[in-house]
Design a protein around this motif. Sequence first.
Motif, short mmCIF file in Angstrom:
data_model
loop_
_atom_site.label_atom_id
_atom_site.label_comp_id
_atom_site.label_asym_id
_atom_site.label_seq_id
_atom_site.Cartn_x
_atom_site.Cartn_y
_atom_site.Cartn_z
N ILE A 1 0.75 -1.28 -0.15
CA ILE A 1 0.02 0.01 -0.04
C ILE A 1 0.80 1.22 -0.16
O ILE A 1 0.61 2.18 -0.54
N LEU A 2 1.81 1.11 0.77
CA LEU A 2 2.84 2.39 0.63
C LEU A 2 3.36 2.77 -0.81
O LEU A 2 3.59 3.80 -1.02
N ASP A 3 3.89 1.64 -1.64
CA ASP A 3 4.02 1.90 -2.99
C ASP A 3 3.23 2.28 -3.72
O ASP A 3 3.35 3.21 -4.61
N ALA A 4 1.86 1.86 -3.45
CA ALA A 4 0.86 2.18 -4.48
C ALA A 4 0.42 3.75 -4.05
O ALA A 4 0.21 4.61 -5.10
N LEU A 5 0.66 4.17 -2.81
CA LEU A 5 0.60 5.74 -2.40
C LEU A 5 1.57 6.40 -3.02
O LEU A 5 1.30 7.63 -3.51
N CYS A 6 2.87 5.81 -3.09
CA CYS A 6 3.93 6.59 -3.83
C CYS A 6 3.49 6.86 -5.16
O CYS A 6 3.58 8.09 -5.84
N ALA A 7 3.01 5.84 -5.84
CA ALA A 7 2.58 5.96 -7.29
C ALA A 7 1.43 6.89 -7.68
O ALA A 7 1.50 7.29 -8.44
N LEU A 8 0.58 6.80 -6.36
CA LEU A 8 -0.68 7.81 -6.52
C LEU A 8 -0.21 9.46 -6.23
O LEU A 8 -0.90 10.25 -6.62
N GLY A 9 1.02 9.47 -5.59
CA GLY A 9 1.38 10.80 -5.55
C GLY A 9 1.24 11.34 -4.14
O GLY A 9 1.57 12.59 -3.82
N LEU A 10 1.00 10.53 -3.32
CA LEU A 10 0.36 10.84 -1.84
C LEU A 10 1.78 10.92 -1.02
O LEU A 10 2.04 11.63 -0.03
N LEU A 11 2.61 9.92 -1.31
CA LEU A 11 3.94 9.66 -0.57
C LEU A 11 5.03 9.67 -1.55
O LEU A 11 4.92 9.84 -2.70
N LYS A 12 6.18 9.91 -0.87
CA LYS A 12 7.49 10.03 -1.77
C LYS A 12 8.33 8.84 -1.21
O LYS A 12 8.11 8.51 0.22
N LYS A 13 9.21 8.26 -1.94
CA LYS A 13 10.20 7.19 -1.22
C LYS A 13 11.57 7.62 -1.83
O LYS A 13 11.75 7.91 -2.99
N GLU A 14 12.61 7.74 -0.82
CA GLU A 14 13.82 8.10 -1.42
C GLU A 14 14.84 6.97 -0.31
O GLU A 14 14.70 7.09 0.79
N ARG A 15 15.75 6.40 -1.04
CA ARG A 15 16.52 5.33 -0.60
C ARG A 15 15.72 4.51 0.53
O ARG A 15 16.09 4.26 1.55
N SER A 16 14.58 4.13 0.01
CA SER A 16 13.69 3.26 1.11
C SER A 16 13.14 3.86 2.36
O SER A 16 12.79 3.06 2.89
N PHE A 17 12.90 5.05 2.06
CA PHE A 17 12.45 5.79 3.13
C PHE A 17 11.14 6.39 2.65
O PHE A 17 11.22 7.17 1.66
N TYR A 18 10.18 6.24 3.34
CA TYR A 18 8.85 6.74 2.77
C TYR A 18 8.43 7.94 3.70
O TYR A 18 8.66 8.13 4.55
N PHE A 19 7.82 9.03 2.98
CA PHE A 19 7.33 10.03 3.72
C PHE A 19 6.36 10.72 3.00
O PHE A 19 6.21 10.68 1.64
N LEU A 20 5.28 11.68 3.60
CA LEU A 20 4.21 12.29 3.12
C LEU A 20 4.80 13.27 1.87
O LEU A 20 5.71 14.19 2.28
N SER A 21 4.20 13.39 1.09
CA SER A 21 4.63 14.39 0.06
C SER A 21 4.59 15.74 0.65
O SER A 21 3.34 16.19 1.19
N PRO A 22 5.63 16.42 0.54
CA PRO A 22 5.57 17.96 1.49
C PRO A 22 4.43 18.81 1.15
O PRO A 22 3.78 19.44 1.93
N ASP A 23 3.76 18.82 -0.04
CA ASP A 23 2.90 19.58 -0.63
C ASP A 23 1.38 19.01 0.17
O ASP A 23 0.40 19.75 0.01
N LEU A 24 1.49 17.91 0.70
CA LEU A 24 0.18 17.45 1.44
C LEU A 24 0.03 17.64 2.76
O LEU A 24 -0.74 17.13 3.65
N ASP A 25 1.36 18.19 3.60
CA ASP A 25 1.42 18.22 5.14
C ASP A 25 0.18 19.07 5.65
O ASP A 25 -0.50 18.72 6.74
#
Length: 327
Positions: free
Chosen positions: A57-81
Amino acid sequence: MNQEKRRWLKGFVFGFAPGLVVATAAKLDLFSHLKGPRNLEEIVKETGLSARPLRMILDALCALGLLKKERSFYFLSPDLDEFLGRGDIFSYEAYLSHGFNLVKGWLRLPEAISGGHPEPQGPDPEFFTHLTRGLLAVNWPEATELAGQLKSRGYQRLLDVGAGSCLWSAALLKELPSARAWAIDFPQVLDGSAQEIVRHLHLEDRFVFLPGNYWKISWGEGYDLIILGHICHSLGPEENVTLFKKARQSLARDGELVIIEFIPDEGRCSPLFPLIFALNMLLHTDSGDTYTASEYQDFLARAGLKISERLYLDQGHGSQVIVARPE
Ligand SMILES: C[S@@+](CC[C@H](N)C(=O)[O-])C[C@H]1O[C@@H](n2cnc3c(N)ncnc32)[C@H](O)[C@@H]1O
């Protein structure tokens, strides 16, 4: 073969999925764990969820643009804070997870279209408590925009019918320091939804709650503004005429009725949202629908009211405003 059309048609089959992915993340409160970068292991530990479904689900949320993933760290896309993971009344999570309350009804669409009316549901205060808490967050920018447009009229006595969270009347009271508002809704909705926003905005002393069914309780009279925020679409044409007659009786002589609604174009082919919402009403109400401006004009005329103005809200996802006055 037209490739673009092929892709477009194929896309409908999984068209339901993004909404449910986001609704699931909201329901499981995943966004609050993703305010800062976390790897899968850390999120597993914090949420107590299993690694495999969580990773999916985290990967799907990345693909949908809600999360970002960098070097296997997930985080909320900053513009959605400002929307997600806030944990307060203006967080979008309640609204996003409302998809689950709708989807059961939508699975009955074939039966509803082919003639068998879905089992009548009637107003369910629990459904509305959850919905209106969500609507507060998503419609607050519209409510403050509308209040800005209406404040010069100097209303003093406001009635909010089917008030839900009271967002429309609360935004106006913030702009009109000497005004008072009366709010009608089911007791559970006023307690579970309205109380919190009214307290949050320090408006307790300026609101009078009238708990009950708006068909049954007395509305009072002499209001210079009556608000029907997203109420008319849940009613059939005749019910709207009856509701407008009640409003007419409760308005002061120079009072105004403000209807906030999803209004399709006269030809009923656009915009998409009011037309999808008409189906939503087929599935969730006995006789609800979305109505064109001409239809509102007709219902209002039958209640002794006429459209005096239409207002447009930049902030919203399609709500329009009809202002009506006694004829
Ligand atoms: C779609 S919500 C709109 C809430 C609010 N006006 C807004 O725009 O966010 C409809 C509201 O009408 C209320 N409602 C529906 N039928 C009602 C009835 N018969 N009597 C009182 N309230 C009712 C629901 O509880 C709900 O809060």
